[in-house]
Design a protein around this motif. Structure first.
Motif, PDB file in Angstrom:
ATOM      1  N   GLY A   1       0.823  -1.214   0.000  1.00 24.71           N
ATOM      2  CA  GLY A   1       0.000   0.000   0.000  1.00 24.71           C
ATOM      3  C   GLY A   1       0.849   1.253   0.000  1.00 24.71           C
ATOM      4  N   GLN A   2       2.158   1.089   0.185  1.00 24.80           N
ATOM      5  CA  GLN A   2       3.068   2.228   0.091  1.00 24.80           C
ATOM      6  C   GLN A   2       2.955   2.929  -1.256  1.00 24.80           C
ATOM      7  OE1 GLN A   2       6.003   2.561  -1.845  1.00 24.80           O
ATOM      8  NE2 GLN A   2       5.902   0.576  -2.849  1.00 24.80           N
ATOM      9  N   ALA A   3       2.547   2.191  -2.299  1.00 23.18           N
ATOM     10  CA  ALA A   3       2.377   2.823  -3.607  1.00 23.18           C
ATOM     11  C   ALA A   3       1.311   3.910  -3.548  1.00 23.18           C
ATOM     12  CB  ALA A   3       2.008   1.767  -4.650  1.00 23.18           C
ATOM     13  N   VAL A   4       0.209   3.619  -2.858  1.00 22.35           N
ATOM     14  CA  VAL A   4      -0.864   4.604  -2.718  1.00 22.35           C
ATOM     15  C   VAL A   4      -0.389   5.787  -1.875  1.00 22.35           C
ATOM     16  CG1 VAL A   4      -3.204   4.989  -1.867  1.00 22.35           C
ATOM     17  CG2 VAL A   4      -2.600   2.797  -2.934  1.00 22.35           C
ATOM     18  N   PHE A   5       0.309   5.495  -0.764  1.00 23.99           N
ATOM     19  CA  PHE A   5       0.832   6.570   0.076  1.00 23.99           C
ATOM     20  C   PHE A   5       1.821   7.436  -0.701  1.00 23.99           C
ATOM     21  CE2 PHE A   5      -0.489   3.723   3.599  1.00 23.99           C
ATOM     22  CZ  PHE A   5      -1.240   4.634   4.319  1.00 23.99           C
ATOM     23  N   THR A   6       2.648   6.810  -1.523  1.00 20.35           N
ATOM     24  CA  THR A   6       3.631   7.561  -2.308  1.00 20.35           C
ATOM     25  C   THR A   6       2.947   8.548  -3.237  1.00 20.35           C
ATOM     26  OG1 THR A   6       5.216   5.736  -2.229  1.00 20.35           O
ATOM     27  CG2 THR A   6       5.530   7.382  -3.949  1.00 20.35           C
ATOM     28  N   VAL A   7       1.897   8.095  -3.915  1.00 23.54           N
ATOM     29  CA  VAL A   7       1.169   8.971  -4.837  1.00 23.54           C
ATOM     30  C   VAL A   7       0.499  10.112  -4.072  1.00 23.54           C
ATOM     31  CG1 VAL A   7      -0.761   9.083  -6.455  1.00 23.54           C
ATOM     32  CG2 VAL A   7       0.824   7.155  -6.545  1.00 23.54           C
ATOM     33  N   LEU A   8      -0.083   9.817  -2.903  1.00 26.08           N
ATOM     34  CA  LEU A   8      -0.731  10.861  -2.105  1.00 26.08           C
ATOM     35  C   LEU A   8       0.286  11.879  -1.588  1.00 26.08           C
ATOM     36  CD1 LEU A   8      -3.267   8.723  -0.027  1.00 26.08           C
ATOM     37  CD2 LEU A   8      -3.759  10.199  -1.985  1.00 26.08           C
ATOM     38  N   PHE A   9       1.398  11.385  -1.057  1.00 24.21           N
ATOM     39  CA  PHE A   9       2.427  12.295  -0.543  1.00 24.21           C
ATOM     40  C   PHE A   9       3.052  13.113  -1.669  1.00 24.21           C
ATOM     41  CE2 PHE A   9       3.089   9.085   3.095  1.00 24.21           C
ATOM     42  CZ  PHE A   9       2.153   9.745   3.864  1.00 24.21           C
ATOM     43  N   ALA A  10       3.214  12.498  -2.841  1.00 24.69           N
ATOM     44  CA  ALA A  10       3.789  13.224  -3.979  1.00 24.69           C
ATOM     45  C   ALA A  10       2.872  14.372  -4.400  1.00 24.69           C
ATOM     46  CB  ALA A  10       4.023  12.274  -5.152  1.00 24.69           C
ATOM     47  N   ALA A  11       1.560  14.142  -4.338  1.00 23.46           N
ATOM     48  CA  ALA A  11       0.610  15.193  -4.708  1.00 23.46           C
ATOM     49  C   ALA A  11       0.647  16.344  -3.709  1.00 23.46           C
ATOM     50  CB  ALA A  11      -0.799  14.609  -4.800  1.00 23.46           C
ATOM     51  N   VAL A  12       0.776  16.020  -2.419  1.00 24.31           N
ATOM     52  CA  VAL A  12       0.745  17.051  -1.382  1.00 24.31           C
ATOM     53  C   VAL A  12       2.076  17.768  -1.243  1.00 24.31           C
ATOM     54  CG1 VAL A  12       0.423  17.462   1.092  1.00 24.31           C
ATOM     55  CG2 VAL A  12      -1.074  15.857  -0.106  1.00 24.31           C
ATOM     56  N   LEU A  13       3.179  17.004  -1.231  1.00 24.39           N
ATOM     57  CA  LEU A  13       4.492  17.569  -0.929  1.00 24.39           C
ATOM     58  C   LEU A  13       5.275  18.017  -2.161  1.00 24.39           C
ATOM     59  CD1 LEU A  13       5.582  14.980   1.793  1.00 24.39           C
ATOM     60  CD2 LEU A  13       4.545  17.228   2.143  1.00 24.39           C
ATOM     61  N   LEU A  14       5.071  17.334  -3.289  1.00 25.52           N
ATOM     62  CA  LEU A  14       5.845  17.651  -4.490  1.00 25.52           C
ATOM     63  C   LEU A  14       4.992  18.245  -5.605  1.00 25.52           C
ATOM     64  CD1 LEU A  14       8.104  14.444  -4.711  1.00 25.52           C
ATOM     65  CD2 LEU A  14       8.618  16.634  -3.599  1.00 25.52           C
ATOM     66  N   ARG A  15       3.686  18.311  -5.388  1.00 32.64           N
ATOM     67  CA  ARG A  15       2.761  18.823  -6.410  1.00 32.64           C
ATOM     68  C   ARG A  15       2.841  18.008  -7.706  1.00 32.64           C
ATOM     69  NH1 ARG A  15       1.545  20.875  -2.320  1.00 32.64           N
ATOM     70  NH2 ARG A  15       1.027  23.059  -1.911  1.00 32.64           N
ATOM     71  N   GLU A  16       3.066  16.708  -7.567  1.00 35.61           N
ATOM     72  CA  GLU A  16       3.098  15.812  -8.718  1.00 35.61           C
ATOM     73  C   GLU A  16       1.752  15.085  -8.788  1.00 35.61           C
ATOM     74  OE1 GLU A  16       7.908  14.823  -8.711  1.00 35.61           O
ATOM     75  OE2 GLU A  16       6.452  13.223  -8.372  1.00 35.61           O
ATOM     76  N   ARG A  17       0.956  15.448  -9.767  1.00 35.30           N
ATOM     77  CA  ARG A  17      -0.377  14.891  -9.893  1.00 35.30           C
ATOM     78  C   ARG A  17      -0.358  13.646 -10.774  1.00 35.30           C
ATOM     79  NH1 ARG A  17      -2.843  17.497  -5.777  1.00 35.30           N
ATOM     80  NH2 ARG A  17      -2.440  19.734  -5.879  1.00 35.30           N
TER      81      ARG A  17
END
Length: 211
Positions: free
Chosen positions: A4-20
């Motif tokens: 499930g780290q894949a889902v967390f990675t995508v969520l954190f990337a959107a919030v912290l890196l602005r990568e949608r």
């Protein structure tokens, strides 16, 4: 569940890196995650506390992916060598109160060639080489593109157990693996731009019709 780290990675990337993530990536991750859930339906082991700890570990892994992408080390292998120096110290200290010195001594006393080979594989193959390659991908591509590929870990694990250890492969497990592969394939889809008509210079056409 750890994947499930894949889902967390995508969520954190959107919030912290602005990568949608693209729509195809989101749909593909949902399909692949359904495969992971399907693979785990036959398991009855574990406790609620253990489940929460694994989810927390997945979240920490997702944060570490973001940290590695942000750090963007020029030499990811050397970076992993230095990073790997830190974990043995807290892990050894935690082993004493939770497992005791006796368990550690017994493990060392009963260490055989298979154990040495497993330790070398985990240290050099899975950790140094595997995470160095993972870090290179995170440095080169955006997190939503790389993270879903970690969902292949259970697929390779189940396939290896079936091939090398003769563990049974049920229809449910096979369908779960197919779902993961399909999901990752969907996430790789990209919308192609329609090519301009041959012999037409768009810039010239715009200039010609401009008042």
């Amino acid at each position: 569940m750890l994947q499930g780290q894949a889902v967390f990675t995508v969520l954190f990337a959107a919030v912290l890196l602005r990568e949608r993530a693209r729509r195809a990536q989101i749909v593909g991750m949902v399909i692949a995650s359904m495969g992971i859930v399907l693979a785990g339906l036959g398991s009855t082991a574990g406790t609620v506390a253990g489940f929460l700890l694994v989810v927390g570990a997945a979240a920490c892994w997702g944060l570490s992916n973001i940290a590695m992408r942000k750090a963007a080390p020029p030499d990811t292998f050397r970076f992993m060598v230095w990073v790997s120096v830190v974990p043995p110290i807290p892990l050894a200290l935690l082993s004493v109160p939770f497992e005791g010195w006796d368990a550690d001594l017994r493990a060392l006393q009963h260490l055989n060639l298979g154990g040495v080979g497993a330790a070398l594989y985990v240290a050099w193959g899975a950790t140094l080489f595997g995470f160095a390659a993972w870090g290179y991908l995170l440095r080169t591509y955006d997190a939503p593109t790389v993270a879903p590929f970690s969902l292949l870990v259970p697929v390779f694990g189940l396939a290896a157990a079936w091939i090398f250890r003769g563990e049974g492969m049920t229809v449910l497990t096979f369908c779960a693996m197919v779902l993961v592969l399909v999901g990752i394939g969907v996430g790789m889809l990209r919308r192609t731009k329609r090519p301009a008509a041959p012999g037409v210079d768009r810039a010239a056409a715009v200039t010609a019709v401009a008042p």
